[in-house]
Design a protein around this motif. Structure first.
Motif, PDB file in Angstrom:
ATOM      1  N   GLU B 174      21.429  44.310  56.090  1.00 40.84           N
ATOM      2  CA  GLU B 174      21.781  45.361  56.975  1.00 40.84           C
ATOM      3  C   GLU B 174      21.026  46.520  57.464  1.00 40.84           C
ATOM      4  OE1 GLU B 174      23.904  46.509  59.748  1.00 40.84           O
ATOM      5  OE2 GLU B 174      25.215  45.258  58.574  1.00 40.84           O
ATOM      6  N   THR B 175      20.934  46.705  58.742  1.00 43.42           N
ATOM      7  CA  THR B 175      20.142  47.869  59.499  1.00 43.42           C
ATOM      8  C   THR B 175      21.077  49.150  59.775  1.00 43.42           C
ATOM      9  OG1 THR B 175      20.538  46.657  61.468  1.00 43.42           O
ATOM     10  CG2 THR B 175      18.416  46.152  60.286  1.00 43.42           C
ATOM     11  N   GLU B 176      22.400  48.880  59.998  1.00 42.63           N
ATOM     12  CA  GLU B 176      23.002  49.804  60.195  1.00 42.63           C
ATOM     13  C   GLU B 176      23.397  50.614  59.206  1.00 42.63           C
ATOM     14  OE1 GLU B 176      26.441  49.863  62.951  1.00 42.63           O
ATOM     15  OE2 GLU B 176      25.472  48.551  64.325  1.00 42.63           O
ATOM     16  N   THR B 177      23.538  51.962  59.265  1.00 44.47           N
ATOM     17  CA  THR B 177      23.828  52.908  58.041  1.00 44.47           C
ATOM     18  C   THR B 177      25.547  52.998  57.853  1.00 44.47           C
ATOM     19  OG1 THR B 177      21.999  53.882  58.278  1.00 44.47           O
ATOM     20  CG2 THR B 177      23.428  54.952  56.823  1.00 44.47           C
ATOM     21  N   CYS B 178      26.187  52.895  56.583  1.00 45.21           N
ATOM     22  CA  CYS B 178      27.422  53.312  56.223  1.00 45.21           C
ATOM     23  C   CYS B 178      27.378  54.716  56.200  1.00 45.21           C
ATOM     24  CB  CYS B 178      27.555  52.777  55.060  1.00 45.21           C
ATOM     25  SG  CYS B 178      29.333  52.816  54.082  1.00 45.21           S
ATOM     26  N   ASN B 179      28.861  55.321  56.145  1.00 44.58           N
ATOM     27  CA  ASN B 179      29.139  56.702  56.113  1.00 44.58           C
ATOM     28  C   ASN B 179      28.563  57.179  54.919  1.00 44.58           C
ATOM     29  OD1 ASN B 179      30.746  56.685  58.300  1.00 44.58           O
ATOM     30  ND2 ASN B 179      32.576  56.142  57.140  1.00 44.58           N
ATOM     31  N   CYS B 180      28.392  56.191  53.725  1.00 45.18           N
ATOM     32  CA  CYS B 180      27.931  56.958  52.357  1.00 45.18           C
ATOM     33  C   CYS B 180      26.296  57.051  52.468  1.00 45.18           C
ATOM     34  CB  CYS B 180      28.434  55.920  51.439  1.00 45.18           C
ATOM     35  SG  CYS B 180      27.291  54.372  51.365  1.00 45.18           S
ATOM     36  N   GLY B 181      25.416  56.710  53.522  1.00 40.74           N
ATOM     37  CA  GLY B 181      24.150  56.734  53.675  1.00 40.74           C
ATOM     38  C   GLY B 181      23.807  55.364  53.469  1.00 40.74           C
TER      39      GLY B 181
END
Lengths: 316, 316
Positions: B174-181
């Motif tokens: 995955e390249t997008e970042t989750c809310n958690c970083g």
């Protein structure tokens, strides 16, 4: 020692030997012994185990007839109720052995558990883990497994598969198949064979000649090459550390232990992969668990009988 | 009902309302109530909760002064000892509320736990899980979390993070970042926003016009499109099912539960992603756990107060 102190014998059954320890309730080891074994499937073999328990008790200055508990750990899949469902690497009639032990020591509470689970419980109790809380001990060797300790006791799971994190997927893009039939399992990277495979991959990518590897599980050769600064070996050990970190991060969001412990034969190479594991774990772990310690095991081969004794003491 | 039967009140505190139930030891629900709430940080607000408990007991035909136990679940991070460390979505003075409840009902044992953990315990006790063994209930909604029940009781973990599987990595690429970083967390695919994102990705790949989506968490629109045969919505739901299966397979090799339960608002779309989840789980789960059931939750919004009551009854 106070004669009223509760005492247990822990019996750690391996493929080629049995290690036993007489252990008091606070973890004092009063005596230990080690005997070679063959198949454990006859009255003669069971009698030898009982002789061992007797001799151990005598060595520790107590009457075997007054033992409070006996814990037995075996290299196989053991359900919560002590039933053995699979033991691929040993000839063992567990029902026969436990019947003999129950007859010989009717006063003692008997507990049976898996060997990796016993080691985890031992490390949680007296080693690198947490005695009352949660400890997950990963055992890295020919295979990869773990023991999951919750609230100071180890769990077996519904099918004896709790802690089978050797088969946790850490690489969805993997194309080679694991022994289990899946692809991308931790065991494909963090077992002895797995490390050697990573090393050979790194050598191939660089067109470098690999160091001599004596046999299919000679991880030591790779660790030694890494210690000597061999670039490909260093990278292979770092990749092992990364994959292990991914697995521990998955375990952390499931049971959130107080401590991780890394044991097994491969943990002797902790100096080559531990730093990469710790650093990557802090990158990928959920924030609440980033500071969970990851420590090498500290009890060596004693963890098994200590954990078996603990399990038996907890069942009192 | 026998007056000697042990009885507890479960209090499920949400962002906008409190749901309460008077529950007997075997799980019989004797009375329920629901009240709207604002901030829970004043004597006046605490007094209203006590009034609710009193009214509920009266409704169930018992004296509130004889309640055996009170269980309270809250939308926040709760440690094993009942301490609240984080509650981002609610104004709550938990220490004040528990002090008031202890003074009003000194005879009752008081237990506090996280809301997802309460729901898991409720489903394990009386719903789709396993009452005495292990149940992992995944809650899919605006966020993704889980409750991990071991031996019939739910665990909090060392930092209250047990079951935080919304942040289990299921996609290392995955390249997008989750809310958690981090990147590749289950929540990036299996939350309402996650499903909408998957759906938009599928539409973009096909050059198809997306159906109308009313707001950022309108997963219902995607479920309905999938039910109507919309190709991209069908694929998005299947991908959600696949990612969920990966996460459950990781959980299975860690705690090996007797049952998985899928709950939360998104579980209303189980008909669109359940089959893909079950099929992929059987492909990627370790063999011992392939037959572990995965079932939708069955108690709806009652799971919280039932689990809170159960936790309190278990503490007696």
């Amino acid at each position: 020692m106070d004669k009223k102190t509760t005492k247990a014998v822990g019996i750690d059954i391996g493929g080629t030997s049995i290690k036993m320890g007489l252990v008091a309730e606070r973890g004092e080891v009063l005596a230990t012994s080690k005997v070679s074994t063959g198949a454990l499937d006859s009255d003669g073999a069971f009698a030898k185990v009982c002789e061992g328990v007797h001799a151990l008790a005598e060595q520790g200055g107590i009457d075997a007839g007054k033992l409070d508990a006996i814990g037995l750990d075996v290299p196989g899949v053991v359900l919560e109720d002590g039933t053995l469902t699979m033991a691929p690497n040993i000839t063992l009639d567990l029902a026969g052995l436990t019947t003999t032990l129950r007859e010989a020591y009717p006063q003692a509470s008997l507990a049976v558990l898996n060997d990796a689970n016993a080691a985890a419980l031992g490390e949680a109790w007296l080693g690198s883990g947490n005695a009352r809380g949660g400890t997950v001990m990963v055992t890295l060797g020919t295979g990869v497994g773990a023991g999951v300790v919750i609230g100071g006791n180890v769990i077996a799971g519904a099918h004896g598969a709790a802690g089978e994190i050797g088969h946790l997927n850490v690489e969805p893009e993997e194309t080679e198949t694991c022994n289990c039939g899946c692809r991308g399992c931790l065991e494909q990277y963090a077992s002895a064979r797995g490390l050697i495979r990573l090393y050979r991959e790194e050598c191939e990518a660089d067109g470098a000649e690999p160091v001599a590897i004596a046999h299919a599980t000679d991880a030591l050769a790779v660790f030694e090459a890494a210690r000597g600064g061999n670039t490909q070996a260093v990278r292979a050990c770092e990749r092992l550390g990364h994959y292990l970190a991914r697995a521990l991060a998955a375990v952390a969001v499931t049971v959130d232990p107080d401590a991780f412990v890394v044991g097994g034969g491969m943990s002797g190479g902790w100096d080559t992969f531990g730093r990469a594991c710790l650093a990557h774990y802090r990158e990928v772990a959920v924030s609440a668990c980033k500071d969970t310690p990851i420590r090498p095991a500290s009890l060596g081969n004693d963890a098994g009988f200590l954990g078996a004794a603990r399990r038996a003491l907890l069942s009192l």
